[in-house]
Each structure stands twice: as C-alpha cells, then as structure tokens.
Design an enzyme around this catalytic site. Structure first.
Site, PDB file in Angstrom:
ATOM      1  N   TYR A  14       7.467  22.386   7.598  1.00  0.00           N
ATOM      2  CA  TYR A  14       7.452  21.085   6.844  1.00  0.00           C
ATOM      3  C   TYR A  14       8.824  20.381   7.552  1.00  0.00           C
ATOM      4  O   TYR A  14       8.562  19.118   7.798  1.00  0.00           O
ATOM      5  CB  TYR A  14       7.987  21.326   5.384  1.00  0.00           C
ATOM      6  N   LEU A  54       0.918  -1.177  -0.031  1.00  0.00           N
ATOM      7  CA  LEU A  54       0.132  -0.143   0.059  1.00  0.00           C
ATOM      8  C   LEU A  54       1.016   1.162   0.123  1.00  0.00           C
ATOM      9  O   LEU A  54       1.696   1.469   0.812  1.00  0.00           O
ATOM     10  CB  LEU A  54      -1.050  -0.054   1.283  1.00  0.00           C
TER      11      LEU A  54
END
Length: 290
Positions: A159, A13
């Site tokens: 970030y 996944l």
C-alpha cells in the site's frame, strides 16, 4: 437516468464513492454546487451514497456511473458518457483505492501488483484520460493519497509503495499541468474511522496466527493501529480538504486532513537521514534499537 442539461455548472468526477471518504466527498461536492459524477466499480453498492445524498438534499446533483480504475476501457467509457451528457469536465478526484496488510516474504508479489494497479496505475490512467478535458476547462486534479504516501509503515509495504508512487507522480506532474492551466493537489488523510478493518475485511486473529515468525511484530502493529483508529477522523472530516482544494483560488500541492496527519507527515519531511521515521515506526512493532 434523466439529467438536467448542463448550463455552466461545474462537473466533478469522483472515483471510489461507495463508502468512506469518496462517499463523503461526493455529497460535500454536491453541496458546494458541483454536479457530481460519483463512480464506483459496482454500482449495486450505490445505496449508501444515495441515501446520504437524500439526507443532505443533494440527490438531484449526483449521478452514479460505473468506473473500474484498473480497466482503461471502463475509464474511457465513463468519460465519454460525462462529455456526451455535459460537454465538459472541471475536476477529477482520484479517491478509489485498496489497502493491504501483510509482508512480502509471506504474501508474495500478487498483493504488491494488485495494490499498484488500484492505488497507482488506476490514478495515472484516470488522470491521463481526463487531462485533455481539464485543460479545456482550466480544471483540477485532486488525488487522495495518505500519510502512508509520506511515511512507510510496517505491514503496509504494498500500500505505501503505491501511495509513494502516487505522491511522486503528482508532485512531478503538478508544474507541467500548471503550464496548461490545470491545478494538482494531493490530499493526505491519516486514520479515518472504520477504514483499517472495515474496508479490508480483515480477520485479525487469523492474520496474526498465519504470520509465522512475523506474528509478534504483526500483533504489536495491530494493537497500536487499532488504538490509533479509535480516535480517527470521520470520513466527512477527511473529505473537507478535498472540497477546499476544488474551490480554493490557488489550491496547495499537498494538504493533510488533520493536525495529527500534519504532525505525522512532518516527521518524514524534516527527517533527512531517516532516523526519526525508523525510530517511530520501529516502536510500533517492538523492533530492537527503535
């Protein structure tokens, strides 16, 4: 979507596959023999991925599913579909993420919280939910961090903070996961073509004009960074170490995606007092004494 029943094929996944590294990793993983559950928040954006898969001849090994990493119910629903359909999960690639250029005095807390939700808490949630199934398969967690998870960078406070958190989480989880047969790897790309502006939809002149007292520093940072991205890796090059981490017999805990990324991260890892990093990044913004 009609899906061939799983007869032992490895299932991976991958989050954030609508563009960039995630898209390239999905196509490459399918080419390496995996059946890929390619997830994205908006499956209406799957066209580019599906076209790339067709060109590579691997469209029959890629399934597109909706997954919003910031929504635990979405994560649970997606994993339930995978387990019902295939009965196993062999690897997760945490790739979904979002950048933000700005500074906290002007932009406030909202961007910081948003960056943490996508880039950190989303990674933790997907990993947490997948671990029981990865324990069962002796699987792997591969997380796309950034050299920004090693070296803090100007105007990337939100970030980099989130990516630093990811690095700490995965480094701490790795020995624990290993005791139950799950390998953990962090992949650290440097500059990747098109990502600085393209993935953030930045209006750089407007951003600089609105930066007030930080305008000159932001302009210097943008100039330096645009030049760096002019010689950036392609998404396919940056995705190659992800596939190596999925397929290696003993994958490393940490891997950089290029010589430039290795050199950049190496500045920090050999910099006990922080002076080398401060000098390097201070030069990007014209800081006195850099």
């Amino acid at each position: 979507m009609a899906v061939t029943p799983n007869t032992g094929t490895r299932i991976v996944l991958i989050t954030g596959t609508s563009s960039g590294i995630g898209l390239a990793a999905a196509v490459a993983a399918a080419g390496a023999g995996y059946r890929v559950i390619a997830t994205m928040r908006d499956t209406g954006r799957a066209g580019e991925l599906l076209r790339a898969a067709e060109r590579a001849g691997v469209a029959d090994r890629i399934e597109v599913e909706r997954l919003d990493v910031t929504d635990p119910a979405s994560v649970a629903d997606c994993l339930a579909v995978v387990l019902e359909r295939h009965g196993r999960l062999d690897a997760v690639v945490n790739n979904a993420g979002a950048g933000f250029v700005g500074t906290v005095e002007q932009d406030g807390m909202a961007p910081v919280r948003a960056a943490m939700e996508v880039n950190y808490f989303g990674v933790v949630e997907v990993t947490r939910a997948a671990l029981p199934h990865l324990r069962a398969s002796g699987g792997r967690v591969v997380t796309v961090s950034s050299v920004g998870g090693v070296v803090g960078q100007p105007f990337n406070e939100a970030y980099c903070a989130a990516k630093f958190a990811v690095e700490g989480f995965m480094e701490s989880l790795a020995p624990v996961a290993a005791t139950v047969g799950v390998a953990v790897t962090v992949v650290e790309p440097g500059a990747v073509a098109s990502e600085f502006i393209g993935n953030q939809d930045l209006d750089l002149p407007a951003l600089i004009a609105a930066a007030g007292p930080y305008g000159p520093a932001l302009a210097a940072y943008v100039d330096r960074t645009l030049k760096a991205f002019g010689t950036a890796q392609t998404p396919e090059q940056a995705a190659a170490p992800i596939i190596e981490a999925l397929t290696a017999e003993r994958p490393p805990l940490r891997v950089q995606t290029s010589e430039a990324a290795r050199a950049f991260a190496g500045v920090k890892l050999a910099d006990l007092d922080g002076s080398a990093v401060r000098t390097m990044t201070g030069g990007w913004v014209g800081a006195a004494g850099a």
